[in-house]
Design a protein around this motif. Structure first.
Motif, PDB file in Angstrom:
ATOM      1  N   ALA A   1     -41.978  83.733 -39.696  1.00 18.02           N
ATOM      2  CA  ALA A   1     -42.411  83.033 -40.913  1.00 18.02           C
ATOM      3  C   ALA A   1     -41.253  82.253 -41.517  1.00 18.02           C
ATOM      4  N   ILE A   2     -41.524  81.010 -41.884  1.00 21.39           N
ATOM      5  CA  ILE A   2     -40.500  80.156 -42.514  1.00 21.39           C
ATOM      6  C   ILE A   2     -40.778  80.086 -44.018  1.00 21.39           C
ATOM      7  N   ILE A   3     -39.769  80.466 -44.791  1.00 21.94           N
ATOM      8  CA  ILE A   3     -39.913  80.414 -46.255  1.00 21.94           C
ATOM      9  C   ILE A   3     -39.422  79.053 -46.741  1.00 21.94           C
ATOM     10  N   MET A   4     -40.288  78.345 -47.460  1.00 22.35           N
ATOM     11  CA  MET A   4     -39.916  77.029 -48.002  1.00 22.35           C
ATOM     12  C   MET A   4     -40.181  77.045 -49.511  1.00 22.35           C
ATOM     13  N   VAL A   5     -39.414  77.871 -50.213  1.00 21.78           N
ATOM     14  CA  VAL A   5     -39.567  77.914 -51.674  1.00 21.78           C
ATOM     15  C   VAL A   5     -38.246  77.489 -52.295  1.00 21.78           C
ATOM     16  N   GLN A   6     -38.272  77.218 -53.586  1.00 21.20           N
ATOM     17  CA  GLN A   6     -37.062  76.807 -54.313  1.00 21.20           C
ATOM     18  C   GLN A   6     -35.975  77.859 -54.100  1.00 21.20           C
TER      19      GLN A   6
ATOM     20  N   GLY B   1     -44.881  78.903 -49.014  1.00 19.06           N
ATOM     21  CA  GLY B   1     -44.404  77.916 -49.993  1.00 19.06           C
ATOM     22  C   GLY B   1     -44.993  76.561 -49.662  1.00 19.06           C
ATOM     23  N   MET B   2     -45.982  76.173 -50.447  1.00 23.59           N
ATOM     24  CA  MET B   2     -46.729  74.942 -50.133  1.00 23.59           C
ATOM     25  C   MET B   2     -46.413  73.795 -51.090  1.00 23.59           C
TER      26      MET B   2
ATOM     27  N   VAL C   1     -37.411  83.326 -41.675  1.00 28.89           N
ATOM     28  CA  VAL C   1     -36.553  82.143 -41.711  1.00 28.89           C
ATOM     29  C   VAL C   1     -36.548  81.608 -43.145  1.00 28.89           C
ATOM     30  N   ASP C   2     -35.363  81.354 -43.673  1.00 28.48           N
ATOM     31  CA  ASP C   2     -35.288  80.694 -44.988  1.00 28.48           C
ATOM     32  C   ASP C   2     -34.865  79.247 -44.765  1.00 28.48           C
ATOM     33  N   GLY C   3     -35.797  78.327 -45.003  1.00 29.81           N
ATOM     34  CA  GLY C   3     -35.529  76.901 -44.771  1.00 29.81           C
ATOM     35  C   GLY C   3     -35.126  76.155 -46.026  1.00 29.81           C
ATOM     36  N   GLY C   4     -34.868  76.882 -47.121  1.00 26.99           N
ATOM     37  CA  GLY C   4     -34.470  76.223 -48.373  1.00 26.99           C
ATOM     38  C   GLY C   4     -32.981  75.887 -48.371  1.00 26.99           C
TER      39      GLY C   4
ATOM     40  N   ALA D   1     -49.903  79.471 -39.769  1.00 24.96           N
ATOM     41  CA  ALA D   1     -50.411  80.219 -40.927  1.00 24.96           C
ATOM     42  C   ALA D   1     -49.726  79.678 -42.176  1.00 24.96           C
ATOM     43  N   VAL D   2     -50.495  79.535 -43.257  1.00 24.35           N
ATOM     44  CA  VAL D   2     -49.903  79.042 -44.503  1.00 24.35           C
ATOM     45  C   VAL D   2     -50.255  79.946 -45.668  1.00 24.35           C
ATOM     46  N   TYR D   3     -49.296  80.044 -46.589  1.00 25.49           N
ATOM     47  CA  TYR D   3     -49.503  80.897 -47.767  1.00 25.49           C
ATOM     48  C   TYR D   3     -48.661  80.355 -48.916  1.00 25.49           C
ATOM     49  N   ASN D   4     -49.244  80.400 -50.102  1.00 23.77           N
ATOM     50  CA  ASN D   4     -48.524  80.033 -51.319  1.00 23.77           C
ATOM     51  C   ASN D   4     -48.912  81.033 -52.400  1.00 23.77           C
ATOM     52  N   ARG D   5     -47.959  81.346 -53.261  1.00 29.91           N
ATOM     53  CA  ARG D   5     -48.237  82.347 -54.290  1.00 29.91           C
ATOM     54  C   ARG D   5     -49.489  81.969 -55.103  1.00 29.91           C
ATOM     55  N   SER D   6     -49.551  80.718 -55.566  1.00 28.72           N
ATOM     56  CA  SER D   6     -50.799  80.320 -56.230  1.00 28.72           C
ATOM     57  C   SER D   6     -51.673  79.615 -55.186  1.00 28.72           C
TER      58      SER D   6
END
Ligand code: 6PG
Length: 485
Positions: free
Chosen positions: A75-80, A14-15, A103-106, A35-40
């Motif tokens: 992995a830390i998830i930073m999405v809405q 989630g970028m 990890v969910d950081g939202g 490591a970084v990843y975003n759906r788009s």
């Protein structure tokens, strides 16, 4: 773009701004390869291009992202927060192995976190719901971090989070809050207190403006002065900055060109909803949430305004001493908001089986987060002196602080009422205090009413037992089994 495998000790999914900033924060600390990843992929490409110094290991597919993580993977998830989080969790969980950590950081609802932790941990993967406070700037330079999940997951995750957290008096603002949803629960209460603090400051501004007749820039100076005393906090500091801002287009104070309808994303409402379910009176926090809802009802406001011919005249006051009164009322009301928030944490911990160290929570709120304040040190001390305080208001420091501001608090609430200035936060906080302080409450009459119309029974002050009066008969009293309806 690199497709390196197994080189990153931590990943972020989630970028958007919070995720990118957290990834940059992680990358800037020695020992981390991120490591970084975003759906788009455009967002990932942009981040990598703008920050070559970070040495990100970027992936354009979830498979590559998972492969780029060292084992055990973290992995830390930073999405809405919401459905998007569930989608990412299932993508990771289907690729992760036992011992890996998601990890969910939202700003997740803690009920969702409890559910997700149960689902994910069934396959041996750790799931850690983590509150992260501090906004965009905090994510980049050091937030306050409130992780839940297992103690085992925290062994791996704790040092990584400690490396990126804000630091207060030499200590990183992170602590393992408790299992499963405890971290997100405490973050929710943090936000409830944030709502209350913001509302109280807004009421103080309104009174300074309406009753003492000061202009926004002058009020900014008042807040700046307050920021060097016991009210010192991030929210007071930014309030002064917002009040000093002038609109470039009109030359008017910024605060006068902003539509007076406050938004909300939901965490404040959750705090109140859960308090209702737990039976914890959080009126100060609730009024702050309701004040935002009310502000956003322009039709109702206009309808009532149309019925009014004249507003009350503003009570005349000594400007300087009334400003001092407002400062005292703000401090006392703020103590109440924290007392209510900590009560909710205590009740939530009891209900959901968490062992939450209240002093440790106060410590990690001293820096990084939105409610960061000098004042948190006093709460740390209060719980150090007596971990089983019935309420923060019982602590000798807070009891004395409230007592010394009490008269001023009453002057402010009564002057506001007479002048027609709404003070739902100050008023609710004062009523809460008076309710706790009253030797007898009219709840006795409510019990009588309940017994009258529903035979709901009551207890007596002078002897044990449960009683009912035969209201529709001869009005004698009988002993009764406690009412269940
Ligand atoms: C934080 C903030 C952050 C966000 C809130 C406020 O701790 O960093 O609380 O989580 O700004 O959700 O949102 P609303 O005021 O829009 O509800």
């Amino acid at each position: 773009m690199s497709e390196a495998s197994g080189t990153a000790n931590i990943g972020v999914v989630g970028m958007a701004v919070m995720g990118s900033n957290l990834a940059r924060n992680l990358a800037s600390r020695s020992g981390n390869t991120v490591a970084v990843y975003n759906r788009s992929p455009e967002r990932t490409r942009k981040l990598v291009a703008e920050h070559p110094e970070a040495g990100f290991v970027a992936s354009e597919s979830i498979d590559d992202f998972v492969a780029s993580l060292q084992k055990p993977r973290t992995a830390i998830i930073m999405v809405q927060a919401g459905a998007g989080t569930d989608a990412v969790i299932s993508e990771l969980a289907s690729r992760f192995e036992p011992g890996d950590i998601i990890v969910d950081g939202g700003n997740a609802n803690f009920h969702d976190t409890i559910r997700r932790e149960k689902d994910v941990s069934a396959s041996g993967i750790h799931f850690v719901g983590t509150g992260i406070s501090g906004g965009e700037e905090g994510a980049l330079n050091g937030p306050s971090i409130m992780p839940g999940g297992t103690a085992e997951a925290y062994k791996t995750l704790g040092p990584i989070l400690a490396s990126i957290a804000a630091v207060a008096e030499g200590e990183p603002c992170v602590t393992h809050i408790g299992t499963d949803g405890a971290g997100h629960f405490v973050k929710m209460v943090h936000n409830g207190i944030e709502y209350a603090d913001m509302q109280l400051i807004a009421e103080a501004y309104d009174l300074l403006r309406t009753v003492t007749g000061r202009a926004p820039a002058e009020i900014a100076s008042v807040f700046e002065t307050w920021n060097s005393g016991d009210l010192e906090s991030y929210l007071i500091e930014i309030t002064a900055e917002v009040l000093r801002q002038v609109d470039a287009e009109t030359g008017k104070p910024f605060v006068d060109i902003v539509l007076d309808q406050a938004g909300a994303k939901g965490t404040g409402s959750w705090t109140v909803q859960n308090a209702l379910e737990l039976g914890v009176p959080v009126g100060g926090i609730a009024e702050a949430v309701f004040a935002r809802s009310l502000s956003s009802k322009p039709e109702q406001r206009a309808a009532v305004q149309a019925t009014i011919t004249a507003r009350p005249s503003v009570v005349s006051v000594d400007v300087d001493s009334f400003a001092d009164d407002i400062r005292a009322a703000l401090y006392a009301s703020k103590v109440v908001a924290y007392a209510q928030g900590f009560d909710e944490i205590i009740a939530g911990a009891a209900q959901f089986g968490w062992e939450i160290d209240k002093g440790a929570v106060a410590k990690i709120w001293r820096a990084g987060c939105i409610i960061r304040a000098q004042f948190l040190n006093r709460i740390v001390e209060a719980y150090e002196n007596n971990p089983s305080l019935a309420t923060l208001l019982e602590d000798p420091y807070f009891a004395a602080a409230v007592a010394s501001g009490e008269e001023a608090w009453r002057r402010v609430v009564s002057t506001a009422a007479l002048s027609g200035v709404p003070v739902p936060g100050f008023g609710a906080a004062l009523s809460y205090y008076d309710s706790l302080a009253s030797v007898r409450l009219p709840a006795a009459l409510v019990q009588g009413q309940r017994d009258f119309f529903g035979a709901h029974t009551y207890k007596r002050v002078d002897r044990e037992g449960t009683f009912h009066t035969l209201w529709s008969g001869d009005r004698t009293e009988i002993e009764s089994a406690p009412s269940t309806h």
